[in-house]
Design a protein around this motif. Structure first.
Motif, PDB file in Angstrom:
ATOM      1  N   GLY A  55     -25.311  53.532 -43.978  1.00 19.95           N
ATOM      2  CA  GLY A  55     -24.127  52.766 -44.300  1.00 19.95           C
ATOM      3  C   GLY A  55     -23.493  51.860 -45.096  1.00 19.95           C
ATOM      4  N   SER A  56     -24.555  52.147 -46.427  1.00 15.39           N
ATOM      5  CA  SER A  56     -24.125  51.176 -47.327  1.00 15.39           C
ATOM      6  C   SER A  56     -23.498  51.917 -48.410  1.00 15.39           C
ATOM      7  CB  SER A  56     -25.581  51.222 -47.946  1.00 15.39           C
ATOM      8  OG  SER A  56     -26.381  52.725 -49.574  1.00 15.39           O
ATOM      9  N   LEU A  85     -19.548  46.165 -50.793  1.00 26.32           N
ATOM     10  CA  LEU A  85     -21.326  46.639 -51.496  1.00 26.32           C
ATOM     11  C   LEU A  85     -22.808  46.503 -51.818  1.00 26.32           C
ATOM     12  CD1 LEU A  85     -18.054  47.423 -54.728  1.00 26.32           C
ATOM     13  CD2 LEU A  85     -19.295  49.413 -53.348  1.00 26.32           C
ATOM     14  N   PRO A  86     -23.395  47.085 -50.709  1.00 23.31           N
ATOM     15  CA  PRO A  86     -23.969  45.564 -50.116  1.00 23.31           C
ATOM     16  C   PRO A  86     -24.903  46.074 -51.140  1.00 23.31           C
ATOM     17  CG  PRO A  86     -23.874  47.639 -48.089  1.00 23.31           C
ATOM     18  CD  PRO A  86     -21.993  47.444 -49.125  1.00 23.31           C
ATOM     19  N   ALA A  87     -25.358  47.171 -51.518  1.00 22.28           N
ATOM     20  CA  ALA A  87     -26.621  47.502 -52.007  1.00 22.28           C
ATOM     21  C   ALA A  87     -26.222  47.118 -53.167  1.00 22.28           C
ATOM     22  CB  ALA A  87     -26.804  48.976 -52.369  1.00 22.28           C
ATOM     23  N   THR A 233     -26.336  46.636 -42.185  1.00 17.16           N
ATOM     24  CA  THR A 233     -25.777  45.979 -43.373  1.00 17.16           C
ATOM     25  C   THR A 233     -25.664  44.449 -42.714  1.00 17.16           C
ATOM     26  OG1 THR A 233     -23.891  46.043 -42.472  1.00 17.16           O
ATOM     27  CG2 THR A 233     -24.472  47.319 -44.376  1.00 17.16           C
ATOM     28  N   LEU A 234     -25.868  43.153 -43.046  1.00 15.61           N
ATOM     29  CA  LEU A 234     -25.680  42.398 -42.405  1.00 15.61           C
ATOM     30  C   LEU A 234     -24.136  41.993 -41.688  1.00 15.61           C
ATOM     31  CD1 LEU A 234     -26.141  39.307 -45.566  1.00 15.61           C
ATOM     32  CD2 LEU A 234     -27.392  40.546 -43.696  1.00 15.61           C
ATOM     33  N   ARG A 235     -22.799  42.382 -41.496  1.00 15.51           N
ATOM     34  CA  ARG A 235     -21.717  42.608 -41.102  1.00 15.51           C
ATOM     35  C   ARG A 235     -22.372  42.859 -39.639  1.00 15.51           C
ATOM     36  NH1 ARG A 235     -16.669  44.902 -43.359  1.00 15.51           N
ATOM     37  NH2 ARG A 235     -18.125  45.661 -44.500  1.00 15.51           N
ATOM     38  N   ILE A 248     -35.983  43.061 -31.413  1.00 15.17           N
ATOM     39  CA  ILE A 248     -36.670  43.077 -33.330  1.00 15.17           C
ATOM     40  C   ILE A 248     -35.288  43.800 -34.387  1.00 15.17           C
ATOM     41  CG2 ILE A 248     -38.067  43.936 -35.084  1.00 15.17           C
ATOM     42  CD1 ILE A 248     -39.729  43.968 -32.238  1.00 15.17           C
ATOM     43  N   PHE A 249     -35.268  42.800 -35.188  1.00 20.85           N
ATOM     44  CA  PHE A 249     -33.934  43.249 -36.102  1.00 20.85           C
ATOM     45  C   PHE A 249     -34.899  44.192 -37.649  1.00 20.85           C
ATOM     46  CE2 PHE A 249     -31.818  40.273 -34.159  1.00 20.85           C
ATOM     47  CZ  PHE A 249     -30.215  40.380 -34.004  1.00 20.85           C
ATOM     48  N   VAL A 250     -34.617  45.087 -38.364  1.00 20.25           N
ATOM     49  CA  VAL A 250     -34.943  45.640 -39.377  1.00 20.25           C
ATOM     50  C   VAL A 250     -33.674  45.458 -40.312  1.00 20.25           C
ATOM     51  CG1 VAL A 250     -35.843  47.793 -40.290  1.00 20.25           C
ATOM     52  CG2 VAL A 250     -36.080  47.941 -37.726  1.00 20.25           C
ATOM     53  N   ILE A 251     -34.439  44.620 -41.016  1.00 18.13           N
ATOM     54  CA  ILE A 251     -34.036  44.299 -42.470  1.00 18.13           C
ATOM     55  C   ILE A 251     -33.963  45.581 -43.765  1.00 18.13           C
ATOM     56  CG2 ILE A 251     -33.483  42.750 -43.641  1.00 18.13           C
ATOM     57  CD1 ILE A 251     -33.527  40.571 -41.525  1.00 18.13           C
ATOM     58  N   LYS A 252     -33.882  46.353 -44.080  1.00 19.79           N
ATOM     59  CA  LYS A 252     -33.791  46.238 -45.407  1.00 19.79           C
ATOM     60  C   LYS A 252     -33.068  45.757 -46.564  1.00 19.79           C
ATOM     61  CE  LYS A 252     -34.243  51.824 -43.482  1.00 19.79           C
ATOM     62  NZ  LYS A 252     -34.762  51.242 -42.251  1.00 19.79           N
ATOM     63  N   PRO A 253     -33.951  44.890 -47.482  1.00 18.04           N
ATOM     64  CA  PRO A 253     -32.840  44.459 -47.725  1.00 18.04           C
ATOM     65  C   PRO A 253     -32.303  44.730 -49.420  1.00 18.04           C
ATOM     66  CG  PRO A 253     -35.091  43.177 -47.854  1.00 18.04           C
ATOM     67  CD  PRO A 253     -34.930  44.928 -46.976  1.00 18.04           C
ATOM     68  N   ALA A 254     -32.436  45.870 -49.769  1.00 19.83           N
ATOM     69  CA  ALA A 254     -31.937  46.110 -50.270  1.00 19.83           C
ATOM     70  C   ALA A 254     -30.668  47.039 -50.159  1.00 19.83           C
ATOM     71  CB  ALA A 254     -32.638  48.063 -50.906  1.00 19.83           C
ATOM     72  N   ILE A 255     -30.079  47.186 -48.815  1.00 20.13           N
ATOM     73  CA  ILE A 255     -29.352  47.399 -48.114  1.00 20.13           C
ATOM     74  C   ILE A 255     -28.272  46.522 -47.581  1.00 20.13           C
ATOM     75  CG2 ILE A 255     -29.476  49.918 -48.496  1.00 20.13           C
ATOM     76  CD1 ILE A 255     -29.292  50.420 -45.629  1.00 20.13           C
TER      77      ILE A 255
END
Ligand SMILES: [Mg+2]
Length: 334
Positions: A55-56, A85-87, A233-235, A248-255
């Motif tokens: 989704g990025s 453009l989250p990445a 994504t944050l949205r 639980i939320f898996v957060i991939k900071p890079a995207i």
């Protein structure tokens, strides 16, 4: 207002061995390293490592964005990248924040790491070396091989892993309702009576468009569920939170998008989160770890192992930035 000289270098490297998930083989990691240089000559590095099937934006979109930027860019521009453009948001903002020394105090020593095991039977051997390297949490990809086969491997894995090891199962949205309930029953049985749950959580059992069913599943079993693809994504993360997700939320900071916004959301929602790699290079990895070390946790003692134990897939010293010409053909083998 500050402005910065801006440079970027696309990169590409093979994942060795290719990573097998429910989505198939992932063989080549592509992305960009970027550099911001301020008027005092200080340099901040960032990485754009898109994951479009999560989704990025695509690398082509990120490249198109970088190409249209001038050589010098304002702080306003760095911090005003649009959310589609989250990445890019992550890459530019982490380069900018390294120049501000915003994360200088981050103490990475408090982090523990989860190691990624290969899918299928290879996991039965692979965990041992990782255990000796100090890993105590392991992630294993499921929904890759037939259910019966993976169940047998899981039983062996649980029987052989030391009792202080924890296992995360990641289905990458590859199960249907019936299979998900079978996996969760099995996880509940394994965890039953254990002081430390052997199965820490099951990650993204169902597809992103099945949110109500995911929510329903999360309330039926004792084994926690984590969302990953659903909250890339944050949205999306905000949408799932507002629809009632408290797992639980898996957060991939890079995207995920802007690190500042991510920090604000974690604080505001008191999220139970796990930070995770997208197989980026050292630059994005360091920025992701710095962020993970400074994100608020939902409760004291609730700091979960970060999913950055992926180094076996990423070759060392693959940085293409610096003085090298990234567009030059590779040197011939000696
Ligand atoms: Mg996942």
């Amino acid at each position: 207002m500050d402005d910065y000289q801006f440079k970027y270098w696309p990169y590409q490297y093979p994942l060795q061995p290719p990573l097998l998930t429910h989505h198939g083989f992932w063989e080549i990691r592509e992305g960009m390293i970027l550099q911001l240089c301020d008027r005092q000559g200080r340099v901040g590095w960032g990485e754009i490592s898109p994951l479009p099937w999560f989704g990025s934006e695509s690398l082509a979109q990120a490249l198109a964005f970088c190409r249209q930027l001038p050589d010098r860019i304002s702080e306003e521009r760095v911090l005003g990248i649009p959310s589609h453009l989250p990445a890019c948001q992550f890459g530019f903002e982490s380069a900018w924040s390294s120049l501000q020394n915003l994360d200088a105090e981050a103490d990475l020593s408090q982090l523990t790491y989860s190691a990624l095991l290969p899918a299928g039977e290879q996991a039965l051997q692979a965990w041992q070396l990782l255990w000796h390297q100090g890993y105590r949490t392991f992630k294993w990809k499921i929904a890759v091989y037939p259910w019966e086969q993976e169940q047998r491997i899981l039983a062996q894995l649980v029987a052989t892993l030391p009792s202080s090891a924890q296992l995360r199962l990641d289905a990458n949205a590859g199960l249907d309702w019936l299979q998900a309930t079978q996996w969760l029953q099995c996880c509940d049985q394994i965890n039953h009576g254990e002081a430390l749950p052997r199965i820490e959580f099951l990650e993204q059992p169902l597809a992103v468009d099945q949110f109500p069913a995911l929510l329903d599943l999360s309330r039926r079993y004792a084994t926690p569920l984590a969302l990953d693809e659903s909250v890339a994504t944050l949205r999306q993360l905000q949408a799932c939170y507002h629809q009632g997700w408290r797992g639980i939320f898996v957060i991939k900071p890079a995207i995920a998008g802007s690190p500042r916004q991510l920090r604000r959301l974690c604080h505001e929602y008191q999220l139970d989160w796990v930070a995770s790699s997208v197989l980026e290079t050292t630059i994005g990895r360091q920025a992701g770890l710095q962020l993970a070390a400074t994100l608020p946790v939902s409760a004291p003692g609730n700091r979960r192992a970060v999913g950055y134990g992926t180094q076996t897939w990423i070759p060392d010293a693959q940085l293409i930035a610096g003085d090298a010409d990234p567009f030059a053909p590779p040197a011939p083998e000696p």
